[in-house]
Motif scaffolding. Structure first.
Motif, PDB file in Angstrom:
ATOM      1  N   ARG A  32     -66.536 -16.001  29.812  1.00 19.36           N
ATOM      2  CA  ARG A  32     -66.094 -16.442  31.143  1.00 19.36           C
ATOM      3  C   ARG A  32     -67.291 -16.827  32.016  1.00 19.36           C
ATOM      4  N   ILE A  33     -68.389 -16.084  31.871  1.00 15.81           N
ATOM      5  CA  ILE A  33     -69.592 -16.383  32.640  1.00 15.81           C
ATOM      6  C   ILE A  33     -70.151 -17.747  32.228  1.00 15.81           C
ATOM      7  N   ILE A  34     -70.230 -17.984  30.917  1.00 19.96           N
ATOM      8  CA  ILE A  34     -70.717 -19.274  30.407  1.00 19.96           C
ATOM      9  C   ILE A  34     -69.838 -20.399  30.930  1.00 19.96           C
ATOM     10  N   SER A  35     -68.523 -20.216  30.857  1.00 19.17           N
ATOM     11  CA  SER A  35     -67.597 -21.248  31.317  1.00 19.17           C
ATOM     12  C   SER A  35     -67.793 -21.542  32.807  1.00 19.17           C
ATOM     13  N   ALA A  36     -67.900 -20.489  33.615  1.00 21.85           N
ATOM     14  CA  ALA A  36     -68.058 -20.669  35.058  1.00 21.85           C
ATOM     15  C   ALA A  36     -69.380 -21.344  35.400  1.00 21.85           C
ATOM     16  N   ILE A  38     -71.221 -23.383  33.431  1.00 25.32           N
ATOM     17  CA  ILE A  38     -71.234 -24.787  33.004  1.00 25.32           C
ATOM     18  C   ILE A  38     -70.319 -25.635  33.872  1.00 25.32           C
ATOM     19  N   ASP A  39     -69.274 -25.030  34.436  1.00 23.50           N
ATOM     20  CA  ASP A  39     -68.407 -25.765  35.361  1.00 23.50           C
ATOM     21  C   ASP A  39     -69.168 -26.197  36.617  1.00 23.50           C
ATOM     22  N   GLN A  40     -70.252 -25.496  36.941  1.00 26.72           N
ATOM     23  CA  GLN A  40     -71.030 -25.801  38.150  1.00 26.72           C
ATOM     24  C   GLN A  40     -72.166 -26.790  37.909  1.00 26.72           C
ATOM     25  N   LEU A  41     -72.410 -27.135  36.653  1.00 29.91           N
ATOM     26  CA  LEU A  41     -73.543 -28.008  36.329  1.00 29.91           C
ATOM     27  C   LEU A  41     -73.242 -29.467  36.633  1.00 29.91           C
ATOM     28  N   ASP A  42     -74.294 -30.188  36.934  1.00 29.68           N
ATOM     29  CA  ASP A  42     -74.194 -31.627  37.138  1.00 29.68           C
ATOM     30  C   ASP A  42     -74.374 -32.306  35.786  1.00 29.68           C
ATOM     31  N   LYS A  65     -69.935 -26.258  26.620  1.00 31.18           N
ATOM     32  CA  LYS A  65     -69.557 -24.843  26.694  1.00 31.18           C
ATOM     33  C   LYS A  65     -69.525 -24.213  25.307  1.00 31.18           C
ATOM     34  N   VAL A  66     -68.917 -24.909  24.367  1.00 34.01           N
ATOM     35  CA  VAL A  66     -68.799 -24.387  23.002  1.00 34.01           C
ATOM     36  C   VAL A  66     -70.176 -24.203  22.372  1.00 34.01           C
ATOM     37  N   ILE A  67     -71.036 -25.202  22.530  1.00 26.29           N
ATOM     38  CA  ILE A  67     -72.356 -25.130  21.911  1.00 26.29           C
ATOM     39  C   ILE A  67     -73.223 -24.054  22.566  1.00 26.29           C
ATOM     40  N   VAL A  68     -73.228 -23.970  23.878  1.00 25.45           N
ATOM     41  CA  VAL A  68     -74.033 -22.953  24.565  1.00 25.45           C
ATOM     42  C   VAL A  68     -73.537 -21.557  24.199  1.00 25.45           C
ATOM     43  N   ILE A 123     -79.054 -24.146  34.116  1.00 25.74           N
ATOM     44  CA  ILE A 123     -78.453 -22.841  33.807  1.00 25.74           C
ATOM     45  C   ILE A 123     -79.355 -21.714  34.290  1.00 25.74           C
ATOM     46  N   VAL A 124     -80.656 -21.809  34.005  1.00 23.78           N
ATOM     47  CA  VAL A 124     -81.597 -20.762  34.434  1.00 23.78           C
ATOM     48  C   VAL A 124     -81.617 -20.661  35.951  1.00 23.78           C
ATOM     49  N   LEU A 125     -81.633 -21.793  36.647  1.00 21.68           N
ATOM     50  CA  LEU A 125     -81.646 -21.763  38.110  1.00 21.68           C
ATOM     51  C   LEU A 125     -80.365 -21.164  38.670  1.00 21.68           C
ATOM     52  N   LEU A 126     -79.212 -21.479  38.068  1.00 17.87           N
ATOM     53  CA  LEU A 126     -77.953 -20.878  38.511  1.00 17.87           C
ATOM     54  C   LEU A 126     -77.935 -19.376  38.264  1.00 17.87           C
TER      55      LEU A 126
END
Length: 150
Positions: A32-36, A38-42, A65-68, A123-126
């Motif tokens: 769920r964390i990964i999904s949330a 990646i939903d915020q990424l540009d 999402k699947v690959i990460v 991702i790291v910055l988020l």
């Protein structure tokens, strides 16, 4: 002796999963964390990689999402990822029940090689902004091991 009673068992039922798969995934599960995140990424840089002709492509956000999530679980084989998209409830939920084959997964991975470094930076910055990681501390391993040369 008491009469035995068993719950009904029918592996040929029409629905094997509940109507909402997400009900079986904990609210604090890493998927769920990964999904949330990646939903915020540009992902605007990804759009230039696609053309408006041919068959509809899988959504790049879902593929990412699947690959990460696979990488997070030390899974790098496209064939293993494909298998998990059919069997693992976390991958099924993350992909929205889409099932790209291993060739499609590999092509996507190769297509976004240059953009992926920007994605990992985002991702790291988020994660840093949300307090999951700190960018202030650096660790250096100074282990010294003596060797015996003869």
């Amino acid at each position: 002796m008491a009469k035995l009673h068993y719950r009904s068992y029918n592996p040929n039922q029409i629905i094997l999963f509940p109507q909402r798969i997400d009900e079986d995934i904990a609210g604090n599960d890493p998927v769920r964390i990964i999904s949330a995140i990646i939903d915020q990424l540009d992902l605007s840089k990804f759009h230039k990689l696609y053309h408006g002709i041919g068959r509809c492509a899988y959504h790049p956000r879902m593929m990412l999402k699947v690959i990460v999530y696979a990488y997070m679980n030390n899974i790098y084989s496209c064939r293993k990822i494909e298998k998990l998209l059919h069997r693992d409830i976390h991958f099924i939920w993350l992909s929205g029940c889409e099932k790209p084959d291993f060739i499609t997964i590999n092509r996507f991975r190769n297509r976004v090689k240059e953009e992926i470094s920007d994605i990992f930076t985002q991702i790291v910055l988020l994660l840093s902004a949300k307090g999951f990681v700190s960018l202030d501390v650096e660790y250096v391993d100074g282990t010294k091991i003596e060797s015996k040369a003869t």
